[in-house]
Design a protein around this motif. Sequence first.
Motif, PDB file in Angstrom:
ATOM      1  N   PRO A 163       0.829  -1.215   0.000  1.00  0.00           N
ATOM      2  CA  PRO A 163       0.000   0.000   0.000  1.00  0.00           C
ATOM      3  C   PRO A 163       0.859   1.259   0.000  1.00  0.00           C
ATOM      4  CG  PRO A 163      -0.820  -1.593   1.590  1.00  0.00           C
ATOM      5  CD  PRO A 163       0.494  -2.115   1.106  1.00  0.00           C
ATOM      6  N   GLN A 164       0.505   2.189  -0.866  1.00  0.00           N
ATOM      7  CA  GLN A 164       1.279   3.420  -1.012  1.00  0.00           C
ATOM      8  C   GLN A 164       0.819   4.526  -0.066  1.00  0.00           C
ATOM      9  OE1 GLN A 164       4.034   3.508  -3.264  1.00  0.00           O
ATOM     10  NE2 GLN A 164       3.514   1.341  -3.010  1.00  0.00           N
ATOM     11  N   ASN A 165      -0.349   4.343   0.546  1.00  0.00           N
ATOM     12  CA  ASN A 165      -0.860   5.348   1.481  1.00  0.00           C
ATOM     13  C   ASN A 165      -1.840   4.683   2.430  1.00  0.00           C
ATOM     14  OD1 ASN A 165      -3.551   5.394   0.182  1.00  0.00           O
ATOM     15  ND2 ASN A 165      -2.442   6.387  -1.499  1.00  0.00           N
ATOM     16  N   ILE A 166      -2.329   5.452   3.388  1.00  0.00           N
ATOM     17  CA  ILE A 166      -3.189   4.892   4.425  1.00  0.00           C
ATOM     18  C   ILE A 166      -4.517   4.396   3.861  1.00  0.00           C
ATOM     19  CG2 ILE A 166      -4.051   7.201   5.000  1.00  0.00           C
ATOM     20  CD1 ILE A 166      -3.619   4.170   7.364  1.00  0.00           C
ATOM     21  N   HIS A 167      -5.028   5.044   2.819  1.00  0.00           N
ATOM     22  CA  HIS A 167      -6.312   4.628   2.241  1.00  0.00           C
ATOM     23  C   HIS A 167      -6.177   3.268   1.557  1.00  0.00           C
ATOM     24  CE1 HIS A 167      -8.112   8.520   3.133  1.00  0.00           C
ATOM     25  NE2 HIS A 167      -7.014   9.089   2.647  1.00  0.00           N
ATOM     26  N   GLU A 168      -5.090   3.057   0.827  1.00  0.00           N
ATOM     27  CA  GLU A 168      -4.854   1.760   0.201  1.00  0.00           C
ATOM     28  C   GLU A 168      -4.706   0.676   1.258  1.00  0.00           C
ATOM     29  OE1 GLU A 168      -1.825   1.298  -2.672  1.00  0.00           O
ATOM     30  OE2 GLU A 168      -2.484   2.966  -3.944  1.00  0.00           O
ATOM     31  N   TRP A 169      -3.968   0.982   2.324  1.00  0.00           N
ATOM     32  CA  TRP A 169      -3.791  -0.007   3.385  1.00  0.00           C
ATOM     33  C   TRP A 169      -5.141  -0.391   3.984  1.00  0.00           C
ATOM     34  CZ3 TRP A 169      -5.342   0.058   8.445  1.00  0.00           C
ATOM     35  CH2 TRP A 169      -4.956  -1.047   9.204  1.00  0.00           C
ATOM     36  N   ALA A 170      -5.970   0.599   4.270  1.00  0.00           N
ATOM     37  CA  ALA A 170      -7.261   0.323   4.894  1.00  0.00           C
ATOM     38  C   ALA A 170      -8.115  -0.581   3.993  1.00  0.00           C
ATOM     39  CB  ALA A 170      -7.991   1.634   5.187  1.00  0.00           C
ATOM     40  N   ARG A 171      -8.159  -0.288   2.691  1.00  0.00           N
ATOM     41  CA  ARG A 171      -8.969  -1.104   1.781  1.00  0.00           C
ATOM     42  C   ARG A 171      -8.424  -2.530   1.678  1.00  0.00           C
ATOM     43  NH1 ARG A 171      -9.104   3.881  -1.079  1.00  0.00           N
ATOM     44  NH2 ARG A 171      -7.331   3.261  -2.374  1.00  0.00           N
ATOM     45  N   GLN A 172      -7.094  -2.648   1.562  1.00  0.00           N
ATOM     46  CA  GLN A 172      -6.494  -3.981   1.447  1.00  0.00           C
ATOM     47  C   GLN A 172      -6.704  -4.796   2.718  1.00  0.00           C
ATOM     48  OE1 GLN A 172      -2.494  -4.460   0.056  1.00  0.00           O
ATOM     49  NE2 GLN A 172      -2.680  -2.915  -1.531  1.00  0.00           N
ATOM     50  N   TYR A 173      -6.519  -4.153   3.858  1.00  0.00           N
ATOM     51  CA  TYR A 173      -6.646  -4.878   5.124  1.00  0.00           C
ATOM     52  C   TYR A 173      -8.085  -5.310   5.366  1.00  0.00           C
ATOM     53  CZ  TYR A 173      -5.926  -6.142   9.998  1.00  0.00           C
ATOM     54  OH  TYR A 173      -5.853  -6.846  11.174  1.00  0.00           O
ATOM     55  N   LEU A 174      -9.024  -4.439   5.050  1.00  0.00           N
ATOM     56  CA  LEU A 174     -10.435  -4.785   5.216  1.00  0.00           C
ATOM     57  C   LEU A 174     -10.817  -5.940   4.288  1.00  0.00           C
ATOM     58  CD1 LEU A 174     -13.136  -4.256   6.551  1.00  0.00           C
ATOM     59  CD2 LEU A 174     -13.594  -2.508   4.810  1.00  0.00           C
ATOM     60  N   ALA A 175     -10.333  -5.902   3.045  1.00  0.00           N
ATOM     61  CA  ALA A 175     -10.618  -6.985   2.102  1.00  0.00           C
ATOM     62  C   ALA A 175     -10.029  -8.309   2.608  1.00  0.00           C
ATOM     63  CB  ALA A 175     -10.058  -6.646   0.725  1.00  0.00           C
ATOM     64  N   HIS A 176      -8.818  -8.236   3.162  1.00  0.00           N
ATOM     65  CA  HIS A 176      -8.187  -9.439   3.707  1.00  0.00           C
ATOM     66  C   HIS A 176      -9.001  -9.989   4.877  1.00  0.00           C
ATOM     67  CE1 HIS A 176      -5.188 -12.193   5.297  1.00  0.00           C
ATOM     68  NE2 HIS A 176      -5.248 -11.552   6.453  1.00  0.00           N
ATOM     69  N   CYS A 177      -9.435  -9.115   5.779  1.00  0.00           N
ATOM     70  CA  CYS A 177     -10.225  -9.555   6.938  1.00  0.00           C
ATOM     71  C   CYS A 177     -11.546 -10.181   6.487  1.00  0.00           C
ATOM     72  CB  CYS A 177     -10.489  -8.377   7.869  1.00  0.00           C
ATOM     73  SG  CYS A 177      -9.023  -7.793   8.741  1.00  0.00           S
TER      74      CYS A 177
ATOM     75  N   MET B 217      -9.762   3.445   8.416  1.00  0.00           N
ATOM     76  CA  MET B 217     -10.405   2.147   8.518  1.00  0.00           C
ATOM     77  C   MET B 217     -11.788   2.272   9.144  1.00  0.00           C
ATOM     78  SD  MET B 217     -10.438  -1.067   7.999  1.00  0.00           S
ATOM     79  CE  MET B 217      -8.769  -1.578   7.597  1.00  0.00           C
ATOM     80  N   ARG B 218     -11.921   3.116  10.151  1.00  0.00           N
ATOM     81  CA  ARG B 218     -13.240   3.306  10.782  1.00  0.00           C
ATOM     82  C   ARG B 218     -14.240   3.852   9.770  1.00  0.00           C
ATOM     83  NH1 ARG B 218      -9.961   5.493  14.850  1.00  0.00           N
ATOM     84  NH2 ARG B 218     -10.774   7.604  14.528  1.00  0.00           N
ATOM     85  N   GLU B 219     -13.779   4.735   8.883  1.00  0.00           N
ATOM     86  CA  GLU B 219     -14.665   5.294   7.866  1.00  0.00           C
ATOM     87  C   GLU B 219     -15.110   4.207   6.885  1.00  0.00           C
ATOM     88  OE1 GLU B 219     -17.047   7.845   5.947  1.00  0.00           O
ATOM     89  OE2 GLU B 219     -15.959   8.255   7.803  1.00  0.00           O
ATOM     90  N   LEU B 220     -14.196   3.329   6.485  1.00  0.00           N
ATOM     91  CA  LEU B 220     -14.568   2.235   5.591  1.00  0.00           C
ATOM     92  C   LEU B 220     -15.593   1.303   6.253  1.00  0.00           C
ATOM     93  CD1 LEU B 220     -11.295   1.006   3.834  1.00  0.00           C
ATOM     94  CD2 LEU B 220     -13.275   2.081   2.784  1.00  0.00           C
TER      95      LEU B 220
END
Length: 357
Positions: free
Chosen positions: A95-109, A348-351
């Motif tokens: 992930p290149q930024n916090i938004h990418e990390w949040a989306r990837q982590y949520l998808a993984h979970c 992440m809370r927003e997602l």
Amino acid sequence: MHINPYLFILPRSPGQIVWNYKNHTQHELDLNYVSRLAQLINKPDLFDTDNIIDIQLLNADILTVSKIDTPEWGWDELSKIYHIGTQNIPCEHIPQNIHEWARQYLAHCNEVLATPPPANDCPQLEPEQRIALPAPCALGNDSLKSALLKRKTCRSYTGAAMTLNDVGTLLYLSLGYLHEREQDCDDSIATGLGARRSSPSGGGLNACEGFLLARNVVDLERGIYAYHPVDHSLSRVNSLPEPALGQLLGGQHFINNLPLGLFITARFDRLWWKYEHSRAYRMAFVEAGHLSQTFQLVATALGLNTWLTGAFADRQVEALLNLEGSAEQPLFFVGCGESDGQVMCSEMRELLREGQA
């Protein structure tokens, strides 16, 4: 021609699996390839540019044109394979930024939660069959109990500066050689092994060290510092990493404004010196765990929140700490600072709120 020294061969009938444990690639070889590889292992000079198998083995990095030097390793090959094989785990997209990390982590979970968890094999006794324990008693002034209850992993930090006094307290009580325990030593302790930390260490070797990442500490220039427990001091090692810290730590960009972090490393040569068997490799991780927990409890007692991870780019961290090709290796990272106490970052809370809408 040379054989890649980072190969591990697994017999899997009807062929063999050749695993390059450094680059995390594997190839399945049939009998023709296995036979030819055995010939080349026995005599690499047999390499033939007109032999298609030889060329494919070369393209697969099973053979190498130049000799690859391997680092000194004081234990057996199994522990070396484990150590190198668990470094630099490949990631399709960091992930290149916090938004990418949040989306990837949520998808993984969500992917993980789509499959039911393993059943709990532990027999569940009825309440009347269980033995009730008394409530915890007071621990001195109860500060330890308070720190244990308050400690939690947070992923949302304000970036506010820390004081050098707090940094000194953190490092001394977690990694420092405690002057208050100098009188504890007796004649049974070998010369040079009398230093004692607040956490236990296998064989009393104090095989773990600490490198401070100072991003926002009053009266301390931003950078990477080695901590010297003998005289409770710091020495500058490097500038802060570029790009952002989160890029170095597996794309976890929510800690980019963390004011302070600590890379815990292991001096394997100290362990090799005393313990010839590679089982002692476990002790490095055990000691790092002790130090991490102590660091977190001290930080909590200072009114700070903490975060920790074992996910980082090994080669980049080794370069950052000036440990390339060294018998000292990074194992863990723990950080602390002022936080709003949230377990998840705001992105992440927003997602999650969007998913519930």
